[in-house]
Motif scaffolding. Structure first.
Motif, PDB file in Angstrom:
ATOM      1  N   GLU A 122      38.530  38.200  39.967  1.00  0.00           N
ATOM      2  CA  GLU A 122      38.996  38.017  41.334  1.00  0.00           C
ATOM      3  C   GLU A 122      39.739  39.263  41.812  1.00  0.00           C
ATOM      4  O   GLU A 122      40.312  40.010  41.029  1.00  0.00           O
ATOM      5  CB  GLU A 122      39.898  36.788  41.442  1.00  0.00           C
TER       6      GLU A 122
ATOM      7  N   ASP B  69      37.015  35.440  45.054  1.00  0.00           N
ATOM      8  CA  ASP B  69      36.779  34.913  43.713  1.00  0.00           C
ATOM      9  C   ASP B  69      35.980  35.884  42.850  1.00  0.00           C
ATOM     10  O   ASP B  69      35.185  36.696  43.350  1.00  0.00           O
ATOM     11  CB  ASP B  69      36.023  33.583  43.789  1.00  0.00           C
TER      12      ASP B  69
ATOM     13  N   TRP C  83      42.390  36.023  48.452  1.00  0.00           N
ATOM     14  CA  TRP C  83      41.691  36.479  47.254  1.00  0.00           C
ATOM     15  C   TRP C  83      40.194  36.222  47.391  1.00  0.00           C
ATOM     16  O   TRP C  83      39.769  35.224  47.975  1.00  0.00           O
ATOM     17  CB  TRP C  83      42.209  35.755  46.013  1.00  0.00           C
TER      18      TRP C  83
END
Length: 739
Positions: free
Chosen positions: A657, A669, A667
């Protein structure tokens, strides 16, 4: 001659080989070298030193049979030397791997190394390479045959023999550059034996390539060599809106004028025209911004057949290598790269939640005419028990600025938002304008670096290396009083090598390298287009390398810091932050058994951004830098008794991530992709043939392939970022026949 060499008043175009004082040293130093020649007649033919074109006896050259192992590595001015004898992490992706894995673009090429990736910045072929979590700058970090070239354009894989990657600081060898290492694309050269290969390739969903690779030597005593590469690609790719056209015409020639003189020249044109692929996705600014789950994004959508990038690249270059005697040689050359790029782009500007987006349509023109140079004197001397490998040289480039006669169409954003899962948002084309040609603005950037280095072999176990460079930097600005002129941009590196056995080495290095100052953005800041003064990055590294009977292993621990620039509360763009990356790299390549080949590794990376303009971003992970990244290519050659000529391949890639904003509240992944392939090598009707079938992204994983700061300078302290969706499942089939 000496007075002319030192003339400081010569124009920049005339200073390609006349600026740095090191060239005068070359001219002064060369005569004694020639004089020494008369005293060293042994080992010569008729008293003439010989240019060594190939000395591969006992060395690995990256072939399939050798497990893609490569013994030697070329570090710019230092020339080729065994990788075991270099105190740095060096990796080579050889021609056989490129061909066997049907690699056709830069993003696919770099995935085979665990510390590298591409920042897409307009697409996978309009991005900058990245190593150890640092992005390349526009010029210095990317090279072709050691010459500086543009990093943010498509790189011609068809005319590339292999890719050499030097991780970490490299300013001592090439002058001011980012701490992203060096990506050196080595062109295909004339071959000792005739090469007459023709091929046909297919990529889903209807993209077809015809290609030819022809080479050999002709003339009296095989004096003249040639290598011609031709390739034409056109057709639909991932969706009905997506099309890719690529055309390559590359010619490399050489002449062995005498046994001590080799002249090389090359010319090429590369056309890259891609339309209909998904545009970028702009992550919202602010602490509450989120990145949508990539599983919601269909990579076969979000594209428009009128949007894309058209790039035309011309290369012209030449190099002369002259052996002065058995121990000394001089190499010099020039390369010209002309680039014209037209981008008609779509950017999907996402809402704070990431659940909706609007499409911004824009147009941009760009043109570059980059001239790069290099001149190196290399030799060996002994002082008592010590053996020295000396390097004196210079390299640099001149990059004049150009503007289009016509102004690009004004960007436009769709009036309403679409749900993120809707693959089309009814965006329409602008009233496109042609560039109308380009004119020189009168501004230019020029860099020239003088280099001196010495590798001292103390005994069979210990050696030390020291390389120092001084750079001359000139960067013009249209704003009065804001141009940059620096004549002491100094970089250095020092390394220590210990070889407990002939096939292994432990090393340590420390370096300090000047970075070229970025320019402020053209809008949105109080000092638009203002060039920044150069700043400095540092590196500490220790590592271990071993070449076993059938496999090479290496590892490195590193700590690198670099300043960052951003606009603070006063909206003035300047250097005021720092990014620190430290980590561990592991790499293995070779034969596990007679039938199993591996090529891969893993990198752990801890990145941190400090000295930011707010406590909310202080000490956070740098945007787009994964903590873990790994890639493992495994090939299995079936026995001749069972399936003769058949080899299967499995490639596993993992990227962890990545932070998508400076606050680390958004974020992207991590993802894993699987590539599966099978190939046949043998003879059909008396002709050597290779047939290849491969599926990339076998399970059709949906993932964010690239995450990077919105600021073009790679500033991780700003809050915005851009993400690109990865390629869907792609089927590739090819056949090559040798005549």
């Amino acid at each position: 001659m000496l007075r002319r060499c030192l003339a400081p008043s010569a124009p920049a175009s005339a200073r390609l080989f006349a600026g740095p004082p090191v060239l005068c040293a070359l001219l002064v130093f060369a005569p004694p070298v020639w004089a020494a020649d008369s005293e060293q007649e042994s080992g010569k033919e008729d008293g003439v030193p010989t240019v060594v074109v190939s000395d591969s006896a006992g060395k690995h050259t990256g072939s399939t049979a050798e497990g893609y192992r490569v013994t030697d590595f070329t570090i710019g001015p230092l020339g080729p030397r065994p990788a075991l004898d270099t105190p740095f992490q060096t990796q080579t992706i050889p021609q056989d791997l490129i061909r066997n894995q049907a690699v056709t673009d830069n993003a696919e090429l770099l995935k085979y190394l665990p510390s590298t990736q591409i920042e897409y910045r307009g697409g996978s072929e309009v991005g900058r390479p990245q190593s150890r979590g640092f992005e390349a700058d526009l010029l210095g970090n990317t090279r072709i045959d050691g010459f500086a070239v543009q990093s943010h354009i498509p790189q011609p894989i068809e005319m590339t023999d292999h890719l050499d990657v030097l991780n970490g600081l490299s300013g001592a060898f090439y002058g001011p550059m980012n701490p992203a290492g060096v990506f050196n694309y080595v062109l295909k050269r004339p071959t000792e034996h005739f090469v007459n290969d023709v091929g046909l390739a297919y990529q889903s969903d209807g993209n077809v390539t015809e290609r030819a690779d022809l080479g050999g030597r002709v003339g009296p005593d095989r004096m003249f060599g040639y290598r011609l590469n031709l390739s034409h690609t056109d057709g639909e790719t991932a969706s009905e809106t997506a099309n890719l056209r690529r055309e390559v015409a590359s010619l490399a020639v050489d002449a062995r004028v005498t046994s001590s003189t080799l002249i090389e020249a090359n010319a090429a044109r590369y056309i890259y025209d891609r339309t209909g692929s998904p545009g970028s996705f702009a992550v919202a600014t602010g602490i509450n911004a989120r990145v949508p789950d990539a599983s919601k994004i269909d990579p076969r959508g979000y594209g428009y057949d009128w949007a894309g990038v058209e790039t035309t690249i011309d290369y012209y270059g030449g190099k002369i290598t002259q052996a002065l005697n058995q121990d000394w040689s001089v190499t010099g050359g020039l390369m010209r790269q002309n680039v014209t790029r037209i981008m008609r782009s779509t950017s999907n500007k996402m809402s704070t939640s990431g659940n909706a987006y609007q499409v911004q349509v824009s147009e941009a023109f760009a043109h570059w005419e980059l001239t790069s140079n290099q001149l190196y004197l290399n030799g060996k001397v002994e002082t008592g028990p010590l053996k020295h490998e000396l390097t004196f040289g210079t390299n640099g480039y001149i990059n004049p600025n150009f503007s289009a006669y016509n102004t690009a169409a004004t960007s436009r954003t769709t009036a309403y938002s679409c749900i993120i899962t809707e693959t089309s948002c009814s965006a329409s084309a602008l009233k496109w304008k042609t560039d109308g040609g380009f004119y020189r603005t009168g501004l230019e950037d020029s860099y020239q670096t003088a280099i001196i280095g010495d590798t001292i072999t103390i005994n069979d176990q210990w050696s030390v290396m020291g390389v120092f460079s001084n750079g001359w930097i000139s960067s013009d600005s249209a704003t009065p009083g804001k141009s940059i002129s620096v004549d002491n941009a100094q970089s250095y590196t020092a390394g220590l090598i210990y070889k407990p056995r002939h096939n292994m080495s432990l090393y340590a290095n420390h370096g300090s390298s000047v970075l070229p100052g970025e320019r402020a953005s053209s809008s949105g800041v109080a000092n638009p287009n203002e060039p920044m003064s150069p700043y400095r990055s540092t590196q500490w590294e220790v590592g271990y390398k071993v070449e076993l009977a059938d496999i090479d292993l290496n590892t490195a621990l590193f700590h690198i810091t670099r300043p960052t620039a951003y606009a603070g509360d006063d909206n003035v763009y300047r250097v005021q932050g720092e990014q620190r990356n430290r980590g561990i790299e592991l790499m293995a390549k070779g034969k596990v058994t007679d039938q199993i080949t591996v090529f891969g590794g893993v990198t752990w990376l801890d990145s941190e951004v400090t000295k930011t303009d707010t406590a909310l971003t202080e000490g956070k992970q740098a945007i787009g830098v994964p903590e873990w990244q790994a890639n493992l290519l495994t090939e299995y050659a079936f026995s001749e008794a069972f399936l003769p000529g058949i080899t299967s391949s499995l490639n596993l890639h993992y990227t962890g991530e990545r932070a998508a904003n400076a606050y680390n509240t958004a974020w992207a992944d991590g993802f894993t992709t699987v590539d599966l392939g099978i190939r046949y090598s043998g003879e059909v009707i008396g002709r050597a043939i290779t047939a290849n079938l491969k599926v990339n992204n076998l399970f059709d994983e949906r993932y964010w392939a690239s995450v990077f700061p919105s600021n073009i300078a790679g500033d991780s302290t700003s809050s915005g970022s851009t993400v690109f969706i990865g390629e869907p499942r792609t089927v590739k089939a090819s056949m090559t026949m040798s005549f």
